[in-house]
Design a protein around this motif. Structure first.
Motif, PDB file in Angstrom:
ATOM      1  N   MET B   1    -148.650 -31.535  88.540  1.00  0.00           N
ATOM      2  CA  MET B   1    -147.340 -31.156  89.097  1.00  0.00           C
ATOM      3  C   MET B   1    -146.537 -30.399  88.048  1.00  0.00           C
ATOM      4  O   MET B   1    -146.537 -30.746  86.887  1.00  0.00           O
ATOM      5  N   SER B   2    -145.856 -29.350  88.497  1.00  0.00           N
ATOM      6  CA  SER B   2    -145.001 -28.637  87.565  1.00  0.00           C
ATOM      7  C   SER B   2    -143.738 -28.227  88.295  1.00  0.00           C
ATOM      8  O   SER B   2    -143.588 -28.489  89.478  1.00  0.00           O
ATOM      9  N   GLY B   3    -142.844 -27.548  87.581  1.00  0.00           N
ATOM     10  CA  GLY B   3    -141.579 -27.153  88.187  1.00  0.00           C
ATOM     11  C   GLY B   3    -140.638 -28.332  88.265  1.00  0.00           C
ATOM     12  O   GLY B   3    -140.973 -29.441  87.855  1.00  0.00           O
ATOM     13  N   PRO B   4    -139.446 -28.074  88.821  1.00  0.00           N
ATOM     14  CA  PRO B   4    -138.421 -29.124  88.843  1.00  0.00           C
ATOM     15  C   PRO B   4    -138.837 -30.383  89.608  1.00  0.00           C
ATOM     16  O   PRO B   4    -138.502 -31.490  89.200  1.00  0.00           O
ATOM     17  N   LEU B   5    -139.594 -30.224  90.707  1.00  0.00           N
ATOM     18  CA  LEU B   5    -139.994 -31.416  91.475  1.00  0.00           C
ATOM     19  C   LEU B   5    -140.865 -32.332  90.638  1.00  0.00           C
ATOM     20  O   LEU B   5    -140.676 -33.546  90.611  1.00  0.00           O
ATOM     21  N   GLY B   6    -141.833 -31.729  89.924  1.00  0.00           N
ATOM     22  CA  GLY B   6    -142.697 -32.520  89.067  1.00  0.00           C
ATOM     23  C   GLY B   6    -141.912 -33.181  87.945  1.00  0.00           C
ATOM     24  O   GLY B   6    -142.105 -34.359  87.635  1.00  0.00           O
ATOM     25  N   GLU B   7    -140.988 -32.400  87.342  1.00  0.00           N
ATOM     26  CA  GLU B   7    -140.168 -32.959  86.269  1.00  0.00           C
ATOM     27  C   GLU B   7    -139.343 -34.133  86.770  1.00  0.00           C
ATOM     28  O   GLU B   7    -139.233 -35.169  86.113  1.00  0.00           O
ATOM     29  N   LEU B   8    -138.751 -33.977  87.971  1.00  0.00           N
ATOM     30  CA  LEU B   8    -137.948 -35.058  88.554  1.00  0.00           C
ATOM     31  C   LEU B   8    -138.806 -36.298  88.786  1.00  0.00           C
ATOM     32  O   LEU B   8    -138.403 -37.425  88.462  1.00  0.00           O
ATOM     33  N   ALA B   9    -140.004 -36.076  89.356  1.00  0.00           N
ATOM     34  CA  ALA B   9    -140.861 -37.212  89.686  1.00  0.00           C
ATOM     35  C   ALA B   9    -141.252 -37.977  88.427  1.00  0.00           C
ATOM     36  O   ALA B   9    -141.187 -39.206  88.381  1.00  0.00           O
ATOM     37  N   ILE B  10    -141.637 -37.228  87.392  1.00  0.00           N
ATOM     38  CA  ILE B  10    -142.064 -37.897  86.151  1.00  0.00           C
ATOM     39  C   ILE B  10    -140.882 -38.601  85.496  1.00  0.00           C
ATOM     40  O   ILE B  10    -140.948 -39.780  85.116  1.00  0.00           O
ATOM     41  N   LEU B  11    -139.757 -37.887  85.418  1.00  0.00           N
ATOM     42  CA  LEU B  11    -138.574 -38.456  84.760  1.00  0.00           C
ATOM     43  C   LEU B  11    -138.144 -39.758  85.419  1.00  0.00           C
ATOM     44  O   LEU B  11    -137.924 -40.771  84.748  1.00  0.00           O
ATOM     45  N   PHE B  12    -138.032 -39.741  86.753  1.00  0.00           N
ATOM     46  CA  PHE B  12    -137.463 -40.925  87.399  1.00  0.00           C
ATOM     47  C   PHE B  12    -138.476 -42.057  87.545  1.00  0.00           C
ATOM     48  O   PHE B  12    -138.078 -43.221  87.609  1.00  0.00           O
ATOM     49  N   SER B  13    -139.779 -41.736  87.580  1.00  0.00           N
ATOM     50  CA  SER B  13    -140.713 -42.868  87.591  1.00  0.00           C
ATOM     51  C   SER B  13    -140.723 -43.537  86.221  1.00  0.00           C
ATOM     52  O   SER B  13    -140.788 -44.763  86.129  1.00  0.00           O
ATOM     53  N   GLU B  14    -140.609 -42.742  85.148  1.00  0.00           N
ATOM     54  CA  GLU B  14    -140.522 -43.363  83.813  1.00  0.00           C
ATOM     55  C   GLU B  14    -139.254 -44.183  83.682  1.00  0.00           C
ATOM     56  O   GLU B  14    -139.259 -45.319  83.197  1.00  0.00           O
ATOM     57  N   LEU B  15    -138.140 -43.594  84.136  1.00  0.00           N
ATOM     58  CA  LEU B  15    -136.854 -44.282  84.026  1.00  0.00           C
ATOM     59  C   LEU B  15    -136.863 -45.617  84.764  1.00  0.00           C
ATOM     60  O   LEU B  15    -136.349 -46.617  84.267  1.00  0.00           O
ATOM     61  N   SER B  16    -137.439 -45.605  85.974  1.00  0.00           N
ATOM     62  CA  SER B  16    -137.382 -46.820  86.793  1.00  0.00           C
ATOM     63  C   SER B  16    -138.050 -47.979  86.077  1.00  0.00           C
ATOM     64  O   SER B  16    -137.603 -49.125  86.173  1.00  0.00           O
ATOM     65  N   LEU B  17    -139.104 -47.678  85.313  1.00  0.00           N
ATOM     66  CA  LEU B  17    -139.826 -48.758  84.626  1.00  0.00           C
ATOM     67  C   LEU B  17    -139.032 -49.295  83.436  1.00  0.00           C
ATOM     68  O   LEU B  17    -139.355 -50.352  82.900  1.00  0.00           O
ATOM     69  N   LEU B  18    -137.994 -48.556  83.016  1.00  0.00           N
ATOM     70  CA  LEU B  18    -137.146 -49.039  81.918  1.00  0.00           C
ATOM     71  C   LEU B  18    -135.920 -49.782  82.443  1.00  0.00           C
ATOM     72  O   LEU B  18    -135.116 -50.298  81.669  1.00  0.00           O
ATOM     73  N   ALA B  19    -135.756 -49.824  83.772  1.00  0.00           N
ATOM     74  CA  ALA B  19    -134.516 -50.372  84.348  1.00  0.00           C
ATOM     75  C   ALA B  19    -134.572 -51.889  84.396  1.00  0.00           C
ATOM     76  O   ALA B  19    -134.676 -52.492  85.443  1.00  0.00           O
ATOM     77  N   VAL B  20    -134.492 -52.505  83.213  1.00  0.00           N
ATOM     78  CA  VAL B  20    -134.594 -53.963  83.178  1.00  0.00           C
ATOM     79  C   VAL B  20    -133.285 -54.634  83.548  1.00  0.00           C
ATOM     80  O   VAL B  20    -133.251 -55.823  83.779  1.00  0.00           O
ATOM     81  N   GLY B  21    -132.193 -53.903  83.580  1.00  0.00           N
ATOM     82  CA  GLY B  21    -130.917 -54.542  83.900  1.00  0.00           C
ATOM     83  C   GLY B  21    -130.281 -53.942  85.141  1.00  0.00           C
ATOM     84  O   GLY B  21    -129.069 -53.877  85.226  1.00  0.00           O
ATOM     85  N   GLY B  22    -131.102 -53.494  86.091  1.00  0.00           N
ATOM     86  CA  GLY B  22    -130.546 -52.836  87.267  1.00  0.00           C
ATOM     87  C   GLY B  22    -130.274 -51.371  86.982  1.00  0.00           C
ATOM     88  O   GLY B  22    -130.402 -50.902  85.846  1.00  0.00           O
ATOM     89  N   ALA B  23    -129.887 -50.643  88.023  1.00  0.00           N
ATOM     90  CA  ALA B  23    -129.779 -49.193  87.915  1.00  0.00           C
ATOM     91  C   ALA B  23    -128.631 -48.743  87.006  1.00  0.00           C
ATOM     92  O   ALA B  23    -128.742 -47.727  86.328  1.00  0.00           O
ATOM     93  N   ASN B  24    -127.532 -49.506  86.964  1.00  0.00           N
ATOM     94  CA  ASN B  24    -126.404 -49.070  86.137  1.00  0.00           C
ATOM     95  C   ASN B  24    -126.742 -49.051  84.645  1.00  0.00           C
ATOM     96  O   ASN B  24    -126.169 -48.276  83.889  1.00  0.00           O
ATOM     97  N   ALA B  25    -127.675 -49.903  84.243  1.00  0.00           N
ATOM     98  CA  ALA B  25    -128.063 -49.931  82.835  1.00  0.00           C
ATOM     99  C   ALA B  25    -128.742 -48.636  82.424  1.00  0.00           C
ATOM    100  O   ALA B  25    -128.854 -48.331  81.239  1.00  0.00           O
ATOM    101  N   LEU B  26    -129.190 -47.855  83.398  1.00  0.00           N
ATOM    102  CA  LEU B  26    -129.890 -46.605  83.097  1.00  0.00           C
ATOM    103  C   LEU B  26    -128.951 -45.426  82.906  1.00  0.00           C
ATOM    104  O   LEU B  26    -129.391 -44.358  82.514  1.00  0.00           O
ATOM    105  N   VAL B  27    -127.673 -45.619  83.212  1.00  0.00           N
ATOM    106  CA  VAL B  27    -126.753 -44.481  83.230  1.00  0.00           C
ATOM    107  C   VAL B  27    -126.725 -43.699  81.914  1.00  0.00           C
ATOM    108  O   VAL B  27    -126.814 -42.469  81.934  1.00  0.00           O
ATOM    109  N   PRO B  28    -126.641 -44.382  80.751  1.00  0.00           N
ATOM    110  CA  PRO B  28    -126.611 -43.593  79.506  1.00  0.00           C
ATOM    111  C   PRO B  28    -127.858 -42.732  79.339  1.00  0.00           C
ATOM    112  O   PRO B  28    -127.769 -41.553  78.973  1.00  0.00           O
ATOM    113  N   GLU B  29    -129.026 -43.338  79.627  1.00  0.00           N
ATOM    114  CA  GLU B  29    -130.284 -42.593  79.477  1.00  0.00           C
ATOM    115  C   GLU B  29    -130.351 -41.430  80.465  1.00  0.00           C
ATOM    116  O   GLU B  29    -130.759 -40.322  80.133  1.00  0.00           O
TER     117      GLU B  29
END
Lengths: 182, 173
Positions: B1-29
């Motif tokens: 996957m490339s382009g913005p869709l691929g970047e979005l998919a990779i970014l947010f799947s990585e982010l979701s796995l770091l969301a140990v304190g709910g979604a608001n804890a991800l805001v700074p990142e």
């Protein structure tokens, strides 16, 4: 005392419909509504079972309520159940928020609208501040825990470090500090 | 996957796995990453976050809006799906084992260790959002007043958001 749960397993349609209702009505937080629907209205889970399941969902990464819908749907109907529950939960909110985004994109250039959004954004940041203070209050009188929280704050808000290394350092540190305290 | 869709998919799947304190804890990142990708400035991110707060549903919807802003409807769906699917699969798998370990001491120890970290994450989110959104003294006072009212009354948060928007639109801020 809650009435005992006597769950006739919900159908896929019931999962979809009930989570859809919770999603579309869940202004300012879905959890209270989801609990009322699951425990009191549909009696799919007892209060204790709900608390146990919620603990799992808070323990795992991701949005707590999304994880809750997935695990509950999966319990009754496997993958189709999980998809029905999470799809129902997210369908209306995703549509609404995209609609709001379209309006924002179209009208943000108008000064009155722009100022309205500034006020909205400031108010929203105040809401998060209140949430932060509220979840911090159990740490009062626990200097070690407060020190860990302060380190996380400094790393992310002041130093703007990436989240992953911060978590990889602070979570084990917190674990070790806790263990020594116990 | 490339382009913005691929970047979005990779970014947010990585982010979701770091969301140990709910979604608001991800805001700074999230704020840091959307700026690093050149997608938007902190002030616009704060506005999108506010929109997501005003919508019904889980408090992860800022993910949908970032996706929408970057790549339209398909971006919104890609970002939302990427945020939900990896953690959903994890939850699906772990839910079956969970009951067995619910009283295990290590489970409680991990949860107790994560709590202070989460508090720091959400506090960082609050301060970064205030910095991005409260651009001058009146807006800062509004943010502080909203926090104060939230902590001391049971007023529904939607009223506070509406009041903030109305005060702004009326040119009072």
């Amino acid at each position: 005392m809650e009435p005992a749960a006597s769950p006739p397993p919900p159908t896929l349609g019931a999962l979809l419909f009930n989570f859809f209702t919770v999603g579309i009505l869940g202004f300012g937080g879905v959890l209270p509504l989801a609990r009322r629907m699951i425990v009191e209205q549909r009696r799919w889970l007892s209060a204790a079972e709900f608390t146990d399941l919620l603990a799992l969902c808070q323990f795992l990464p991701g949005a707590n309520i999304v994880n809750l819908s997935i695990s509950l749907g999966a319990r009754y109907h496997g993958v189709p159940g999980a998809l029905a529950a999470v799809g129902g939960l997210l369908a209306a909110p995703v549509a609404v928020v995209i609609g709001l985004g379209v309006l924002y994109g179209r009208y943000a250039a108008i000064p009155m609208v722009a100022h309205g959004f500034q006020g909205l954004a400031a108010a929203a940041s105040g809401l998060v501040l209140a949430t932060a203070l509220r979840i911090a209050s159990p740490l009062r009188g626990k200097p070690r825990a407060l020190a860990i929280a302060a380190l996380a704050f400094v790393a992310l808000a002041l130093l703007r470090l990436p989240l992953l290394p911060v978590l990889l350092v602070l979570a084990p540190l917190s674990f070790a500090v806790n263990r020594r305290a116990a | 996957m490339s382009g913005p869709l691929g970047e979005l998919a990779i970014l947010f799947s990585e982010l979701s796995l770091l969301a140990v304190g709910g979604a608001n804890a991800l805001v700074p990142e999230m704020q840091r990453l959307v700026q690093a990708h050149g997608w938007m400035q902190p002030a616009e991110f704060a506005a999108l976050f506010a929109l997501a707060q005003a919508a019904p549903g889980p408090n992860m919807l800022v993910v949908t809006l970032v996706g929408w802003r970057v790549a339209g409807l398909s971006g919104a769906l890609a970002a939302t799906g990427a945020f939900v699917v990896p953690t959903g699969i994890l939850t699906y798998g772990v839910a079956r084992l969970w009951h067995r370990f619910r009283d295990a001491p290590w489970r409680r120890a991990i949860q107790a260790a994560l709590t202070p970290v989460t508090v720091g994450l959400v506090m960082a989110a609050a301060v970064l959002l205030c910095w991005s959104a409260a651009l001058d003294l009146p807006l800062l006072l509004l943010a502080a007043a909203v926090a104060g009212v939230m902590l001391t009354t049971k007023l529904h948060p939607l009223w506070l958001l509406a009041a903030g928007g109305a005060l702004g639109a009326a040119g009072l801020l």
